[in-house]
Write an enzyme that holds these catalytic residues in place. Structure first.
Site, PDB file in Angstrom:
ATOM      1  N   ASP A 161      -3.822   2.960  13.690  1.00 13.61           N
ATOM      2  CA  ASP A 161      -3.002   3.652  12.703  1.00 13.61           C
ATOM      3  C   ASP A 161      -3.542   5.057  12.516  1.00 13.61           C
ATOM      4  O   ASP A 161      -4.366   5.526  13.312  1.00 13.61           O
ATOM      5  CB  ASP A 161      -2.906   2.856  11.395  1.00 13.61           C
ATOM      6  CG  ASP A 161      -4.233   2.753  10.645  1.00 13.61           C
ATOM      7  OD1 ASP A 161      -5.215   3.453  11.020  1.00 13.61           O
ATOM      8  OD2 ASP A 161      -4.304   1.978   9.677  1.00 13.61           O
ATOM      9  N   ARG A 174       0.846  -1.202   0.000  1.00 17.03           N
ATOM     10  CA  ARG A 174       0.000   0.000   0.000  1.00 17.03           C
ATOM     11  C   ARG A 174       0.877   1.246   0.000  1.00 17.03           C
ATOM     12  O   ARG A 174       1.528   1.553   0.995  1.00 17.03           O
ATOM     13  CB  ARG A 174      -0.936   0.008   1.207  1.00 17.03           C
ATOM     14  CG  ARG A 174      -1.821   1.258   1.249  1.00 17.03           C
ATOM     15  CD  ARG A 174      -3.029   1.105   2.155  1.00 17.03           C
ATOM     16  NE  ARG A 174      -2.693   1.087   3.569  1.00 17.03           N
ATOM     17  CZ  ARG A 174      -3.601   1.160   4.556  1.00 17.03           C
ATOM     18  NH1 ARG A 174      -4.894   1.248   4.240  1.00 17.03           N
ATOM     19  NH2 ARG A 174      -3.227   1.125   5.816  1.00 17.03           N
TER      20      ARG A 174
END
Length: 546
Positions: free
Chosen positions: A455, A170
């Site tokens: 996150d 990602r």
């Protein structure tokens, strides 16, 4: 002999003592030339699309609504499918996520999950060490020259190749820059192109030789035009390096409310390179607040933990995603189980694991083909849920979910929830926001907070809810006297109390050696400024060292 051509990109503001020792293996002249070509060709379109985001947000502010696009009705009504998934991406029943530090790289690949989302985005603070070190770790893993010994002397090494997870990398979102790589005009290269370009250049052919390929998760996508840009990047990159067309495969995170209205169009734009869509939670809720923040009381979200995937508007979103993916032959990947097992409290552990199991059972029953976990101990739990439904089949894309009918209104029916914001929810948002931002400023993107692996999306929804509640003047039913209404004074007082509690808990020396005051101040800035900043990581990046 002629002198070598100068590098097309300059490496700037990098402290040699902070740079990875093997930086030159990543930033070769040829690799930098490839990234420069991507930058020259695609950054202007990236800029146009970022401007279009602002225009669309202004339209939402004016109308307080969204709808499926009339101009793309032919795509939604057309008879087309995405390319068949390659063998390495046929079975995705469990995917583990995490940053690309050396220990995580080994543990994730060894975890027993079918896929590892190797994250350069929300689970990674973009220090130069993390950006370049992550690239080195992935290449080292593919070359099987990676190992790790921790501070306790415990050694980590890769299992046999056939037991390793397939990597789906990602890159950063379109909105982020890489300040350490600049062109001749001093312009920073988009972080997305740096992450993608370096990884693709060094590993595309190597991955093909290993029987896999360059696979990507695409974050923060807001429209099918942004998906079209990514598709053009893939086509160009493959042509430049002589990689067969369609080798790249991309799974798009539907984590913005605008993308939820363009799922079919996004798959269509990427149809030669698409492998699926993913349904998240925190970034999706963050996007709802960001886009409908001035839409009135009916768009005010309750405490984040009160908004589960079974909320009516979240259910509409996830079921539409499964139907869309399976209609077009793509994988539907479910959301995150962020729980971190705690072996010191067996009873609490058992309760939390049962919630994880129920959530994964629901996803498998709804038709998802796989799901995310944040910890290796959760892999067998998620796998059992999908094994019970899939058996020996790699996926359930034949389950078309034609029973699903989702209207435009259902996707934004936030007022279908009975829950309301609470004072303790405000306290939690402040606590989590400060704890996460402080760790991020020290270079950590994946952080254990209150038993969950968090996150950047966690910090985004936390600060966005504070902003929304203050803007709406929310009244808290559980607040102490004098703090019943959300306003800047209440937020500042509560934040000061929480900071003082942290100082007492940590001790003066540990507190001063951290970045707690900076984290506190930044959280208040992005939570209370009248002008809502689009992404917390933009001002945070200015304070990130390295």
């Amino acid at each position: 002999m002629s002198a070598p051509a100068p590098s097309p990109l300059a490496i700037v503001d990098v402290d040699p003592s902070q740079a990875p020792a093997r930086q030159g293996e990543v930033l070769t002249e040829a690799a930098l030339a490839f990234v420069a070509a991507l930058h020259e060709r695609f950054t202007p379109r990236r800029d146009e699309l970022l401007a279009r985001r602002a225009e669309r947000r202004a339209e939402i502010a004016r109308t307080s609504t969204l709808d499926f696009l009339p101009e793309t009705a032919d795509v939604r009504e057309g008879d087309w499918r995405v390319a068949e998934a390659p063998p390495a991406l046929q079975d995705r029943r469990v995917e583990i996520t995490g940053p690309t530090d050396r220990k995580m790289t080994i543990n994730a690949l060894n975890s027993g999950a079918r896929v590892w989302l190797a994250d350069f985005e929300d689970a990674s603070a973009p220090t130069w060490q993390n950006v370049i070190g992550g690239q080195l770790n992935l290449t080292d893993a593919y070359k099987r020259r990676i190992d790790f010994t921790d501070e306790r002397g415990k050694s980590y090494a890769l299992r046999p190749a056939e037991e390793l997870a397939t990597v789906v990398m990602r890159p950063r979102g379109w909105h982020l820059e890489e300040r350490h790589l600049r062109d001749a005009d001093g312009r920073a290269v988009p972080g997305a192109l740096v992450d993608f370009g370096l990884y693709f250049f060094h590993n595309a052919q190597r991955l093909l030789d290993l029987g896999k390929g360059p696979y990507f998760y695409l974050p923060k996508t807001e429209s099918h035009l942004e998906a079209r840009l990514w598709n053009d990047v893939f086509v160009f990159a493959q042509e430049q390096l002589g990689i067969p067309h369609g080798t790249v495969r991309a799974t798009v995170l539907i984590e913005t409310i605008t993308a939820a209205y363009e799922m079919e169009e996004i798959l269509y734009e990427l149809r030669d390179h698409a492998s699926g869509l993913n349904a998240g939670r925190w970034d999706y809720l963050f996007s709802i607040v960001k886009n409908f923040r001035d839409g009135g009381e009916r768009f005010v979200l309750p405490d984040r933990n009160a908004v589960t995937m079974t909320a009516p508007f979240m259910r509409a979103y996830t079921e539409l995603l499964v139907r869309t993916c399976h209609k077009r032959g793509a994988h539907a990947i479910g959301g995150m189980a962020a729980f971190i097992p705690n072996r010191r409290d067996p009873e609490a552990n058992a309760r939390a694991l049962e919630k994880v199991r129920a959530d994964k059972d629901r996803e498998a029953a709804d038709g998802f083909d796989g799901s995310w976990v944040a910890h290796p101990d959760l892999v067998p739990i998620a796998r059992a849920s999908f094994d019970a439904v899939l058996g020996d089949r790699p996926h359930q894309k034949d389950r078309l979910r034609e029973d699903v009918r989702v209207t435009a209104e259902q996707l934004i029916a936030i007022d279908s929830l009975d829950a309301r914001p609470t004072y303790e929810g405000l306290r939690n948002a402040i606590q989590v926001g400060v704890l996460y931002i402080e760790a991020w400023l020290r270079g950590l993107g994946a952080v254990a907070i209150f038993g969950l692996m968090e996150d950047a999306a966690t910090a985004e929804i936390s600060r966005s809810q504070i902003w929304q509640w203050v803007d709406a003047g929310v009244v808290f039913p559980d607040a102490p006297q004098g703090r019943e209404k959300a306003d800047a004074q209440v937020v500042r007082a509560l934040a000061a109390e929480e900071l003082a509690a942290l100082r007492e808990e940590l001790g003066e020396d540990a507190f001063n050696s951290g970045r707690w005051q900076e984290a506190h101040d930044l959280l208040l800035k992005v939570s209370l400024d009248e002008n809502y900043v689009d992404f917390l990581t933009l001002p945070a990046y200015e304070q990130l060292r390295g």
